[in-house]
Design a protein around this motif. Structure first.
Motif, PDB file in Angstrom:
ATOM      1  N   MET A 228       0.838  -1.185   0.000  1.00  0.00           N
ATOM      2  CA  MET A 228       0.000   0.000   0.000  1.00  0.00           C
ATOM      3  C   MET A 228       0.887   1.254   0.000  1.00  0.00           C
ATOM      4  SD  MET A 228      -2.540   1.097   3.012  1.00  0.00           S
ATOM      5  CE  MET A 228      -3.281   2.665   3.030  1.00  0.00           C
ATOM      6  N   ALA A 229       0.588   2.161  -0.882  1.00  0.00           N
ATOM      7  CA  ALA A 229       1.345   3.416  -0.938  1.00  0.00           C
ATOM      8  C   ALA A 229       0.903   4.337   0.194  1.00  0.00           C
ATOM      9  CB  ALA A 229       1.115   4.086  -2.280  1.00  0.00           C
ATOM     10  N   LEU A 230       1.843   5.073   0.727  1.00  0.00           N
ATOM     11  CA  LEU A 230       1.521   6.032   1.778  1.00  0.00           C
ATOM     12  C   LEU A 230       0.886   7.265   1.149  1.00  0.00           C
ATOM     13  CD1 LEU A 230       4.789   5.739   3.885  1.00  0.00           C
ATOM     14  CD2 LEU A 230       2.574   4.661   4.327  1.00  0.00           C
ATOM     15  N   PRO A 231      -0.129   7.830   1.793  1.00  0.00           N
ATOM     16  CA  PRO A 231      -0.793   9.000   1.212  1.00  0.00           C
ATOM     17  C   PRO A 231       0.073  10.255   1.304  1.00  0.00           C
ATOM     18  CG  PRO A 231      -1.713   8.498   3.368  1.00  0.00           C
ATOM     19  CD  PRO A 231      -0.746   7.391   3.037  1.00  0.00           C
ATOM     20  N   LEU A 232      -0.191  11.189   0.414  1.00  0.00           N
ATOM     21  CA  LEU A 232       0.468  12.494   0.489  1.00  0.00           C
ATOM     22  C   LEU A 232      -0.193  13.330   1.564  1.00  0.00           C
ATOM     23  CD1 LEU A 232       0.916  13.345  -3.285  1.00  0.00           C
ATOM     24  CD2 LEU A 232       2.702  12.768  -1.638  1.00  0.00           C
ATOM     25  N   GLY A 233       0.561  14.269   2.116  1.00  0.00           N
ATOM     26  CA  GLY A 233       0.043  15.143   3.162  1.00  0.00           C
ATOM     27  C   GLY A 233       0.213  14.516   4.533  1.00  0.00           C
ATOM     28  N   ALA A 234      -0.511  15.039   5.494  1.00  0.00           N
ATOM     29  CA  ALA A 234      -0.412  14.558   6.879  1.00  0.00           C
ATOM     30  C   ALA A 234      -1.420  13.435   7.118  1.00  0.00           C
ATOM     31  CB  ALA A 234      -0.651  15.708   7.843  1.00  0.00           C
ATOM     32  N   PHE A 235      -0.983  12.429   7.841  1.00  0.00           N
ATOM     33  CA  PHE A 235      -1.869  11.326   8.201  1.00  0.00           C
ATOM     34  C   PHE A 235      -1.382  10.687   9.496  1.00  0.00           C
ATOM     35  CE2 PHE A 235       1.421   9.604   5.460  1.00  0.00           C
ATOM     36  CZ  PHE A 235       1.792   8.423   6.071  1.00  0.00           C
ATOM     37  N   ARG A 236      -2.261   9.922  10.099  1.00  0.00           N
ATOM     38  CA  ARG A 236      -1.915   9.214  11.322  1.00  0.00           C
ATOM     39  C   ARG A 236      -1.496   7.797  10.942  1.00  0.00           C
ATOM     40  NH1 ARG A 236      -5.604   8.800  16.744  1.00  0.00           N
ATOM     41  NH2 ARG A 236      -4.221   7.403  17.850  1.00  0.00           N
ATOM     42  N   GLY A 237      -0.438   7.324  11.590  1.00  0.00           N
ATOM     43  CA  GLY A 237       0.059   5.992  11.321  1.00  0.00           C
ATOM     44  C   GLY A 237       0.376   5.251  12.602  1.00  0.00           C
ATOM     45  N   ARG A 238       0.715   3.981  12.448  1.00  0.00           N
ATOM     46  CA  ARG A 238       1.099   3.163  13.600  1.00  0.00           C
ATOM     47  C   ARG A 238       2.338   2.370  13.208  1.00  0.00           C
ATOM     48  NH1 ARG A 238      -0.366   2.385  18.517  1.00  0.00           N
ATOM     49  NH2 ARG A 238      -0.218   0.341  19.484  1.00  0.00           N
ATOM     50  N   ALA A 239       3.353   2.427  14.065  1.00  0.00           N
ATOM     51  CA  ALA A 239       4.594   1.674  13.852  1.00  0.00           C
ATOM     52  C   ALA A 239       5.245   1.428  15.198  1.00  0.00           C
ATOM     53  CB  ALA A 239       5.545   2.452  12.943  1.00  0.00           C
ATOM     54  N   PHE A 240       5.853   0.282  15.358  1.00  0.00           N
ATOM     55  CA  PHE A 240       6.582  -0.071  16.584  1.00  0.00           C
ATOM     56  C   PHE A 240       5.697   0.046  17.833  1.00  0.00           C
ATOM     57  CE2 PHE A 240       9.862   1.993  13.782  1.00  0.00           C
ATOM     58  CZ  PHE A 240      10.329   0.801  13.261  1.00  0.00           C
ATOM     59  N   GLY A 241       4.402  -0.250  17.684  1.00  0.00           N
ATOM     60  CA  GLY A 241       3.488  -0.229  18.816  1.00  0.00           C
ATOM     61  C   GLY A 241       3.091   1.166  19.273  1.00  0.00           C
ATOM     62  N   ARG A 242       3.406   2.186  18.464  1.00  0.00           N
ATOM     63  CA  ARG A 242       3.075   3.570  18.830  1.00  0.00           C
ATOM     64  C   ARG A 242       2.314   4.236  17.693  1.00  0.00           C
ATOM     65  NH1 ARG A 242       8.677   3.343  20.393  1.00  0.00           N
ATOM     66  NH2 ARG A 242       9.236   4.512  18.547  1.00  0.00           N
ATOM     67  N   ASP A 243       1.556   5.269  18.050  1.00  0.00           N
ATOM     68  CA  ASP A 243       0.870   6.090  17.057  1.00  0.00           C
ATOM     69  C   ASP A 243       1.785   7.233  16.644  1.00  0.00           C
ATOM     70  OD1 ASP A 243      -1.525   4.606  17.046  1.00  0.00           O
ATOM     71  OD2 ASP A 243      -2.215   5.642  18.835  1.00  0.00           O
ATOM     72  N   TRP A 244       1.699   7.589  15.354  1.00  0.00           N
ATOM     73  CA  TRP A 244       2.574   8.606  14.767  1.00  0.00           C
ATOM     74  C   TRP A 244       1.759   9.608  13.968  1.00  0.00           C
ATOM     75  CZ3 TRP A 244       8.094   8.168  14.753  1.00  0.00           C
ATOM     76  CH2 TRP A 244       8.583   7.019  15.371  1.00  0.00           C
ATOM     77  N   LEU A 245       2.239  10.836  13.915  1.00  0.00           N
ATOM     78  CA  LEU A 245       1.765  11.820  12.946  1.00  0.00           C
ATOM     79  C   LEU A 245       2.827  11.857  11.861  1.00  0.00           C
ATOM     80  CD1 LEU A 245      -0.192  13.924  11.975  1.00  0.00           C
ATOM     81  CD2 LEU A 245       1.049  15.622  13.316  1.00  0.00           C
ATOM     82  N   VAL A 246       2.421  11.586  10.631  1.00  0.00           N
ATOM     83  CA  VAL A 246       3.363  11.444   9.520  1.00  0.00           C
ATOM     84  C   VAL A 246       2.981  12.439   8.421  1.00  0.00           C
ATOM     85  CG1 VAL A 246       4.324   9.839   7.828  1.00  0.00           C
ATOM     86  CG2 VAL A 246       3.578   8.986  10.067  1.00  0.00           C
ATOM     87  N   THR A 247       3.987  13.029   7.801  1.00  0.00           N
ATOM     88  CA  THR A 247       3.765  13.907   6.660  1.00  0.00           C
ATOM     89  C   THR A 247       4.624  13.431   5.502  1.00  0.00           C
ATOM     90  OG1 THR A 247       3.388  15.781   8.136  1.00  0.00           O
ATOM     91  CG2 THR A 247       3.803  16.281   5.828  1.00  0.00           C
ATOM     92  N   ARG A 248       3.975  13.258   4.345  1.00  0.00           N
ATOM     93  CA  ARG A 248       4.682  12.851   3.120  1.00  0.00           C
ATOM     94  C   ARG A 248       4.490  13.944   2.078  1.00  0.00           C
ATOM     95  NH1 ARG A 248       2.701   9.089  -1.306  1.00  0.00           N
ATOM     96  NH2 ARG A 248       4.526   8.918  -2.628  1.00  0.00           N
ATOM     97  N   SER A 249       5.604  14.435   1.534  1.00  0.00           N
ATOM     98  CA  SER A 249       5.576  15.515   0.548  1.00  0.00           C
ATOM     99  C   SER A 249       6.403  15.137  -0.665  1.00  0.00           C
ATOM    100  CB  SER A 249       6.166  16.793   1.147  1.00  0.00           C
ATOM    101  OG  SER A 249       5.525  17.129   2.353  1.00  0.00           O
TER     102      SER A 249
END
Length: 81
Positions: free
Chosen positions: A1-22
């Motif tokens: 699955m491709a990661l979306p552009l812009g800001a999104f919420r994700g989960r990795a290593f058992g934690r929640d993340w705020l992620v931005t892809r530009s």
């Protein structure tokens, strides 16, 4: 699955993340920044798509760390948040 552009919420290593892809330069380069919502971690990378092949440039961290993050990262949908 491709990661979306812009800001999104994700989960990795058992934690929640705020992620931005530009994307930059018509998609020739890409920046991904992730901040753990609990303040415990940060990941940042640039990816350059060159004629000679892709080049990963982590920002002040190991390439191993960013590669593990990208592999582990799952987008959290609005219904899961």
């Amino acid at each position: 699955m491709a990661l979306p552009l812009g800001a999104f919420r994700g989960r990795a290593f058992g934690r929640d993340w705020l992620v931005t892809r530009s994307l930059f330069a018509g998609g020739a380069s890409e920046k991904l920044v992730g901040r753990a919502l609990d303040g415990s971690d940060y990941v940042s990378l640039n990816l350059y798509r060159l004629e000679s092949g892709p080049r990963l440039k982590p920002c002040e961290m190991s390439a191993e760390k960013v590669a593990r993050f990208v592999v582990e990262l799952r987008v959290v949908g609005a219904d899961e948040a």
